[in-house]
Design an enzyme around this catalytic site. Sequence first.
Site, PDB file in Angstrom:
ATOM      1  N   GLU A   1      18.915   0.010  29.946  1.00 45.67           N
ATOM      2  CA  GLU A   1      17.645  -0.727  29.848  1.00 45.67           C
ATOM      3  C   GLU A   1      17.294  -1.019  28.399  1.00 45.67           C
ATOM      4  O   GLU A   1      17.398  -0.136  27.540  1.00 45.67           O
ATOM      5  CB  GLU A   1      16.550   0.114  30.510  1.00 45.67           C
ATOM      6  CG  GLU A   1      15.502  -0.698  31.212  1.00 45.67           C
ATOM      7  CD  GLU A   1      16.083  -1.461  32.409  1.00 45.67           C
ATOM      8  OE1 GLU A   1      16.415  -2.645  32.238  1.00 45.67           O
ATOM      9  OE2 GLU A   1      16.187  -0.865  33.490  1.00 45.67           O
ATOM     10  N   HIS A   2      16.878  -2.251  28.180  1.00 44.30           N
ATOM     11  CA  HIS A   2      16.472  -2.725  26.851  1.00 44.30           C
ATOM     12  C   HIS A   2      17.621  -2.638  25.856  1.00 44.30           C
ATOM     13  O   HIS A   2      17.390  -2.420  24.662  1.00 44.30           O
ATOM     14  CB  HIS A   2      15.239  -1.959  26.334  1.00 44.30           C
ATOM     15  CG  HIS A   2      13.970  -2.421  27.006  1.00 44.30           C
ATOM     16  ND1 HIS A   2      13.313  -3.563  26.638  1.00 44.30           N
ATOM     17  CD2 HIS A   2      13.260  -1.896  28.032  1.00 44.30           C
ATOM     18  CE1 HIS A   2      12.241  -3.727  27.410  1.00 44.30           C
ATOM     19  NE2 HIS A   2      12.189  -2.731  28.277  1.00 44.30           N
TER      20      HIS A   2
ATOM     21  N   ASP B   1      20.262  -5.040  26.387  1.00 48.90           N
ATOM     22  CA  ASP B   1      21.002  -6.307  26.519  1.00 48.90           C
ATOM     23  C   ASP B   1      20.700  -7.269  25.376  1.00 48.90           C
ATOM     24  O   ASP B   1      21.379  -8.267  25.215  1.00 48.90           O
ATOM     25  CB  ASP B   1      20.772  -6.973  27.891  1.00 48.90           C
ATOM     26  CG  ASP B   1      19.367  -7.519  28.082  1.00 48.90           C
ATOM     27  OD1 ASP B   1      18.416  -6.998  27.458  1.00 48.90           O
ATOM     28  OD2 ASP B   1      19.213  -8.472  28.873  1.00 48.90           O
TER      29      ASP B   1
ATOM     30  N   SER C   1      11.981 -12.366  39.237  1.00 45.06           N
ATOM     31  CA  SER C   1      11.689 -13.586  39.985  1.00 45.06           C
ATOM     32  C   SER C   1      11.809 -14.815  39.083  1.00 45.06           C
ATOM     33  O   SER C   1      12.205 -15.887  39.536  1.00 45.06           O
ATOM     34  CB  SER C   1      10.308 -13.506  40.630  1.00 45.06           C
ATOM     35  OG  SER C   1       9.342 -13.184  39.668  1.00 45.06           O
ATOM     36  N   SER C   2      11.514 -14.667  37.799  1.00 47.79           N
ATOM     37  CA  SER C   2      11.601 -15.843  36.929  1.00 47.79           C
ATOM     38  C   SER C   2      13.060 -16.261  36.734  1.00 47.79           C
ATOM     39  O   SER C   2      13.384 -17.453  36.848  1.00 47.79           O
ATOM     40  CB  SER C   2      10.885 -15.615  35.597  1.00 47.79           C
ATOM     41  OG  SER C   2      11.375 -14.465  34.987  1.00 47.79           O
TER      42      SER C   2
ATOM     43  N   ASP D   1      19.430 -10.588  33.182  1.00 49.58           N
ATOM     44  CA  ASP D   1      18.869 -11.019  34.468  1.00 49.58           C
ATOM     45  C   ASP D   1      19.564 -12.276  34.982  1.00 49.58           C
ATOM     46  O   ASP D   1      19.992 -12.355  36.136  1.00 49.58           O
ATOM     47  CB  ASP D   1      17.368 -11.305  34.340  1.00 49.58           C
ATOM     48  CG  ASP D   1      16.607 -10.096  33.837  1.00 49.58           C
ATOM     49  OD1 ASP D   1      17.192  -8.995  33.841  1.00 49.58           O
ATOM     50  OD2 ASP D   1      15.448 -10.251  33.436  1.00 49.58           O
TER      51      ASP D   1
ATOM     52  N   TYR E   1       7.138  -6.853  25.221  1.00 48.91           N
ATOM     53  CA  TYR E   1       8.595  -6.991  25.266  1.00 48.91           C
ATOM     54  C   TYR E   1       9.083  -7.608  23.948  1.00 48.91           C
ATOM     55  O   TYR E   1      10.015  -7.107  23.314  1.00 48.91           O
ATOM     56  CB  TYR E   1       8.986  -7.879  26.454  1.00 48.91           C
ATOM     57  CG  TYR E   1      10.477  -8.080  26.615  1.00 48.91           C
ATOM     58  CD1 TYR E   1      11.218  -7.213  27.402  1.00 48.91           C
ATOM     59  CD2 TYR E   1      11.137  -9.116  25.966  1.00 48.91           C
ATOM     60  CE1 TYR E   1      12.594  -7.386  27.554  1.00 48.91           C
ATOM     61  CE2 TYR E   1      12.495  -9.289  26.105  1.00 48.91           C
ATOM     62  CZ  TYR E   1      13.220  -8.425  26.907  1.00 48.91           C
ATOM     63  OH  TYR E   1      14.575  -8.601  27.033  1.00 48.91           O
TER      64      TYR E   1
HETATM   65  C1  GLA Z   1      13.790  -7.901  31.159  1.00 51.21           C
HETATM   66  C2  GLA Z   1      14.641  -8.893  30.392  1.00 51.21           C
HETATM   67  C3  GLA Z   1      16.105  -8.430  30.318  1.00 51.21           C
HETATM   68  C4  GLA Z   1      16.200  -6.992  29.817  1.00 51.21           C
HETATM   69  C5  GLA Z   1      15.236  -6.081  30.582  1.00 51.21           C
HETATM   70  C6  GLA Z   1      15.187  -4.693  29.998  1.00 51.21           C
HETATM   71  O1  GLA Z   1      14.172  -7.875  32.495  1.00 51.21           O
HETATM   72  O2  GLA Z   1      14.578 -10.164  30.984  1.00 51.21           O
HETATM   73  O3  GLA Z   1      16.843  -9.308  29.503  1.00 51.21           O
HETATM   74  O4  GLA Z   1      15.986  -6.925  28.435  1.00 51.21           O
HETATM   75  O5  GLA Z   1      13.924  -6.604  30.600  1.00 51.21           O
HETATM   76  O6  GLA Z   1      16.413  -4.056  30.123  1.00 51.21           O
END
Ligand code: GLA
Length: 391
Positions: free
Chosen positions: A35-36, A38, A130-131, A177, A227
């Site tokens: 997580e976080h 990418d 969803s986006s 995503d 974010y």
């Molecule tokens: C959101 C972002 C992804 C990723 C996650 C955290 O979903 O769209 O690119 O950074 O947060 O892992």
Amino acid sequence: MDNIKSKLVEKFKKTYNQEPERFFFAPGRVNFIGEHIDYNGGKVLPFAINKGIFAAIKYDDSNKIKLCSHIDNQVYEIDYNNDFNQYKNTSLWIRYPLGVIQALKNQGYRFKGISLYYWSNLPVGSGLSSSAAIEILTAYVFYLQIKTASQIDRIQMAILCQQVENQFIGVKCGIMDQFSIAMGKKDHLILLDTHSLEYEYLRFLFPDVSIVVINTNKPRTLAGSKYNDRRTECKLSLEILQKKYKINTLVEATEDMLNDLVSNTLQKRTMHVISEHKRVQKIRELLTQNNSSIENLTLIGKLLYESHYSLKEYYEVSCYELDVIVEESQKIDSVYGARMTGAGFGGCAIALVKQQEVNNYISQISKKYKEKTDLEADIFEVQIEDGVKEI
Ligand code: GLA
């Protein structure tokens, strides 16, 4: 699926007074771990799920695109010659599909008239992407006007949609995503190297284990701006470290470099990035051993808990509601592991639960969650599915 198709036909007919021609589905995604990282060059392990966004469409000879969805049931009729950038700063849901179509127009593509109806069983804004799903769905539908399904380069499509999210929508997300929604594979997690975009499918080996999603239903206000703050902090950390060390991405940093980051905040963010990347690699090893023993599962579960606590303490993207779910899950014997998934600040958590105990788990967690937060959680089991497709 058949039920959903007849629902789409009905909605489409009611909206546009004619029958739709084709139907499509783009899944949501869950990130198993990673997580976080990418946007820090790390490896991540997401998968596409059996909930997502559907579209029914029909072509026509006009020069117009008509969009409607269950969100507001309003028909937006837009001329292709318009500059869609005027929708950039609105809060309308149509900015997602229009951002994608504008990006395709910028590449020189021209399209036929089309009516689209979108319908979703993916909770909006809950951290299940969803986006990205509506972006990929739209890109797929429009690419199919100029290419066959097998000619579509799904990775390029994911990159295009990520750029739309970054530049048109204004969220500086990584590639995870869009990639997982474009490239999902039934029963497999996707080990994606976000630096090189190389990937590998890893089979999820545990037939007696369910992956359960718990939606906190906590509104994710400011999620986008917080974010972007995390991204800035990571960028700053990398720039500081690069003055002294030869590293290209933040996941290449090591713990002994942390002292060079004078700020405690930057140290904590980098600590999460380094340790989360190690956890992904450990899980990869465990999943490739072809060993579905309880010992292996327990080790995987432990890494999920560790990921959650790192996101909570070091990356500071969890919240009270997500912590309640993870902490209460940890007290239940039939749970192997749990963590928040996605960007955080609300949204969803996942738990690995013994299959026969899923119903018990759901009732116990629902009760505890309501007691402790006064909110109702939506809790459901998910299946690992293929990426975007025609149905
Ligand atoms: C959101 C972002 C992804 C990723 C996650 C955290 O979903 O769209 O690119 O950074 O947060 O892992």
